[in-house]
Enzyme design. Structure first.
Site, PDB file in Angstrom:
ATOM      1  N   HIS A 113      38.276  50.163  44.458  1.00 52.29           N
ATOM      2  CA  HIS A 113      37.985  51.569  44.153  1.00 52.29           C
ATOM      3  C   HIS A 113      38.002  51.797  42.642  1.00 52.29           C
ATOM      4  CE1 HIS A 113      39.279  55.979  43.988  1.00 52.29           C
ATOM      5  NE2 HIS A 113      38.039  55.970  44.435  1.00 52.29           N
TER       6      HIS A 113
ATOM      7  N   HIS B 277      32.173  61.788  43.458  1.00 47.59           N
ATOM      8  CA  HIS B 277      31.873  61.051  44.692  1.00 47.59           C
ATOM      9  C   HIS B 277      30.635  61.566  45.400  1.00 47.59           C
ATOM     10  CE1 HIS B 277      36.179  60.183  44.050  1.00 47.59           C
ATOM     11  NE2 HIS B 277      35.907  59.031  44.630  1.00 47.59           N
TER      12      HIS B 277
ATOM     13  N   ARG C 142      41.949  65.940  27.005  1.00 47.99           N
ATOM     14  CA  ARG C 142      40.891  65.332  27.810  1.00 47.99           C
ATOM     15  C   ARG C 142      41.600  64.574  28.934  1.00 47.99           C
ATOM     16  NH1 ARG C 142      37.804  63.850  31.237  1.00 47.99           N
ATOM     17  NH2 ARG C 142      35.825  62.783  30.898  1.00 47.99           N
TER      18      ARG C 142
ATOM     19  N   CYS D 126      37.369  61.803  21.572  1.00 51.19           N
ATOM     20  CA  CYS D 126      36.711  61.613  22.863  1.00 51.19           C
ATOM     21  C   CYS D 126      35.302  61.090  22.618  1.00 51.19           C
ATOM     22  CB  CYS D 126      36.658  62.951  23.582  1.00 51.19           C
ATOM     23  SG  CYS D 126      35.747  62.902  25.123  1.00 51.19           S
TER      24      CYS D 126
ATOM     25  N   TYR E  36      32.253  54.988  30.043  1.00 48.88           N
ATOM     26  CA  TYR E  36      32.323  54.955  28.583  1.00 48.88           C
ATOM     27  C   TYR E  36      31.485  53.819  28.015  1.00 48.88           C
ATOM     28  CZ  TYR E  36      35.866  58.549  28.964  1.00 48.88           C
ATOM     29  OH  TYR E  36      36.511  59.722  29.232  1.00 48.88           O
TER      30      TYR E  36
END
Lengths: 501, 501
Positions: free
Chosen positions: B58, B82, B158, B205, B339
């Site tokens: 997962h 999801h 974040r 970020c 990312y």
């Protein structure tokens, strides 16, 4: 503007107008103030200067000692960088008198025979693209740039002076520590006592692609290097960190007065790098005595040079004979001045101390070859298979490189002048770990573009592992020295010419 | 498209049409397949899935265990990532039957009460600009970006999930080595046994300035961060390298199977960094328990978080309770997928494995404030002294930052939309050495521009010590995730508005 503050040195009686007359000095006396004298004199034109105090601060280092005891004029004809007001002003502050008229011929100092410092320069491969002969500056031809490892004979040459006379047995490297202690190593010492390592590393001149900056923005000072001020080789030697450790220098616990490692070459060139890079286990800084499995060629530093991978090539000092661990950077002009960048608005003679010396370089890429491949002529039929059918194509090839050991993660190619992009294939020339601790070698890339999609102008830009990318335009990145040109490389395409970039 | 390959699990008799009928499963049986059962089941809608085999893979980690033994629907309403076909397809491959109709109410599974995972989320400062509440994503207001050290209460937030319930005494960090050995440390262990260090480091970020990419190029996935997805703080804690050394792990002679340091947070977030960064003496990677001299706030990782200076903030895992030295990167979606950056031509669902996870970041800068300063109103009369006379000015301020510890060497500001440039003043907020081994903190800059020179649009670009610079345009750097937006920041200027960026 001359500065006459030093005219108080003059001891001669007043001239006809009652002004103090300059002291008259015989050339025989000048000759006595040579390299090994207590004070050093030179003549320029018919004037005499005591430059003893200037020598330690000479940006070009000890090369100045070649001229003392005689006329500097011949040297300045070689090192024309001196021919500017700023230098004239400095020289005038050391004026002590005039050459005695008895020694003048037709009112001039007779030209001494000076040893031609370039007499040891080797013959060079005819394929190199020569920008200047003395000193030699020559770029790698585009055909040779297609090779991952550049052959020694076509590796670009960027000499700041002549190729010095060196020998394998006579050459030594002196290591000077901050406390003044010195240790001397021969090449044989290096080979006998330290682990030999090989790394594959790309060297790039900070002037690489200056030609493009000049063409796309404004004229910049320096030689008009195109895409060939860069090459890649396998360097073999020993780690500088191992040698420093051997001297007793504490490489794992640096003292506060150890901030830089200065390098001096046998021809008097000098530069430095931060000490952290010099001792970094993953920095791979070498004293290299082999290039692509052969002894270093004379043009590339025989018998030993520094290799500072990921760093501008100006720090990989050739013919190195002295390493100084110091609190200050190298005092040379190549550290303090030339290899720096300023903003696009800055010109002339800026305060050089306000910009840092170039070390790591920005992400870079260039197109080195455009080839039309047609089903009628080619032997490379495999390249014609595009989108499951055979069609005429343009093979576009080049290199990408980033400083600091950062790898290239993507090369974007545009076939329409920068409006749209696709990704070029990155060639895997090195297996993991083969090249040293980081990505020190360039990445070759290739893209095969169907002929009908080639829209007049190919453009390339690369992305490094920090996702830095190249700027598009030239003018906003213009710097008057034309250093580190890295804006998008654009190459006009004309079908059927089979053109090369 | 559903995948029915697993329907062979079904044991129910055929339906009226003679097709195999799905197995009917009571909710009481589903409940028995919870976190500690041998196999784990969930329901979605009225269908039942045995996801035992899926759990280890997962992408979101063990957070999935919160849902097993019951309905996943409520969780997917929180983690809406999801809700896409790819995930539906995976789930269907684990289908084992339908919820017994006896348990349905109005044809649906009754909604269980689920513990609200966000119940521990703290109250937040009203000045933060909230992009999402659950999970909390909030940027620092521009007024607070003018401070070198961002106060804890206005440091950008974040969070990828909720703020987990943690305690100073109960929290432990487990270090897992490649050989499977584990060592467990409490916060008190860290404080008692390791050298405490403080570094000043900026976290950014990867979505910072995504808003600008969306506005100037095309819409990108993710929250519309403006210039405030970045902040700077003083972090205090212990070096990760010291702790790894304490476990007996050979930090100076890394084994071949040690390539990454994975971090797992108490809420199940996960990420990793290269092991070389984790153990680098000059890398300054910390397990930090203080922020600006106070205990870490709950929003920022109480009681302990990783600080990876110079690296995208997504690797500075909060509430860290597990460090795994491994051959592979973190398997989490935040390492394997989100990312990363692709080319401007890539969209949809690319092969994520072809791009590297973001670690270091490119050079960046932004304008955070434009202030009209007039001789009529201001108390900052000193700013009005321009070119030796007093005139009305615009004070332009902002930050610049580069990843990997590279310092900012220059900030260029344009008052005319990018046609001409001058250099902004770089503020010296840190004395040498105060901030750790490299330039981990942002550089504040300022420029005071005579009002008559402010031409409608200010533009900023920065240059890092490798002379990388920011690209001008947005479209050639577009990536569909909107990561690492770093194109020139342009701010329209309207006189007398006293506007802030």
């Amino acid at each position: 503007m001359f500065i006459f503050t030093s005219i108080i040195h003059a001891e001669a009686p007043p001239n006809e107008d009652g002004e103090p007359r300059a002291r008259q000095i015989r050339l025989s006396e000048v000759k006595q103030h040579g390299r090994n004298a207590e004070t050093q004199w030179i003549t320029k034109g018919t004037r005499v200067y005591d430059i003893t105090e200037w020598i330690p601060g000479h940006p070009g280092g000890e090369v100045i000692l070649r001229a003392v005891g005689g006329a500097v004029d011949s040297y300045w004809n070689i090192f024309t960088i001196h021919k500017k007001q700023e230098v004239y002003d400095i020289l005038e502050s050391y004026y002590i008198g005039d050459v005695d008229s008895t020694d003048l011929v037709d009112g001039q100092v007779p030209v001494d025979h000076i040893d031609d410092p370039f007499e040891n320069d080797p013959a060079r491969d005819e394929r190199l693209m020569i920008h200047s002969q003395r000193p030699c500056n020559a770029e790698t031809p585009t055909t040779e740039l297609l090779k991952f490892v550049t052959p020694n004979e076509t590796f670009y040459v960027r000499n700041h002076m002549w190729v010095p006379e060196t020998s394998l047995k006579g050459h030594t490297i002196t290591i000077e520590l901050p406390n003044g202690e010195e240790r001397i190593y021969t090449i044989q010492d290096l080979k006998d006592n330290f682990q030999e390592v090989s790394i594959t590393a790309t060297l790039q001149c900070s002037g690489n692609r200056r030609k493009h900056m000049t063409e796309e923005s404004r004229s910049a000072d320096g030689l008009p290097w195109s895409v060939g001020g860069i090459s890649n080789a396998v360097w073999t030697g020993v780690r500088l960190r191992d040698i420093l450790k051997d001297t007793g220098f504490p490489i794992d616990d640096l003292p506060d007065d150890a901030k830089h490692a200065q390098f001096v070459g046998a021809e008097a060139y000098g530069a430095s790098i931060p000490i952290d890079k010099a001792v970094d286990k993953r920095g791979d800084v070498l004293l290299a005595y082999q290039m692509n499995g052969q002894s270093l060629p004379h043009d590339h530093g025989f018998p030993v040079r520094v290799i500072v991978p990921g760093t501008v090539a100006a720090r990989s000092v050739k013919w190195v004979n002295r390493v100084v661990v110091s609190e200050e950077e190298s005092p040379s002009q190549w550290q303090q001045r030339d290899y720096k960048c300023f903003g696009p608005n800055v010109g002339g003679n800026p305060d050089w101390s306000t910009a840092p010396a170039i070390q790591d370089m920005p992400v870079q890429s260039a197109i080195t070859s455009l080839r039309d491949i047609s089903s009628q002529f080619t032997q490379e039929r495999d390249l014609l298979q595009v989108n499951e059918r055979e069609e005429d194509v343009v093979a576009v090839e080049g290199y990408a490189f980033a400083g600091g050991g950062r790898s290239i993660v993507r090369v974007d190619l545009s076939t329409d002048g920068g409006r749209s992009w696709h990704q070029a294939e990155l060639l895997k020339d090195l297996d993991e770990g083969e090249g040293g601790h980081k990505a020190w070698a360039w990445t070759r890339w290739r893209s095969v573009v169907p002929r009908h999609m080639a829209g007049g102008c190919f453009v390339v830009k690369a992305v490094d592992e920090a996702y830095n990318t190249q700027p598009g335009e030239y003018e906003p990145c213009y710097n008057f020295r034309g250093n580190l040109t890295s804006s998008w490389h654009k190459v006009t395409y004309e079908p059927s010419a089979g053109s090369e970039a």
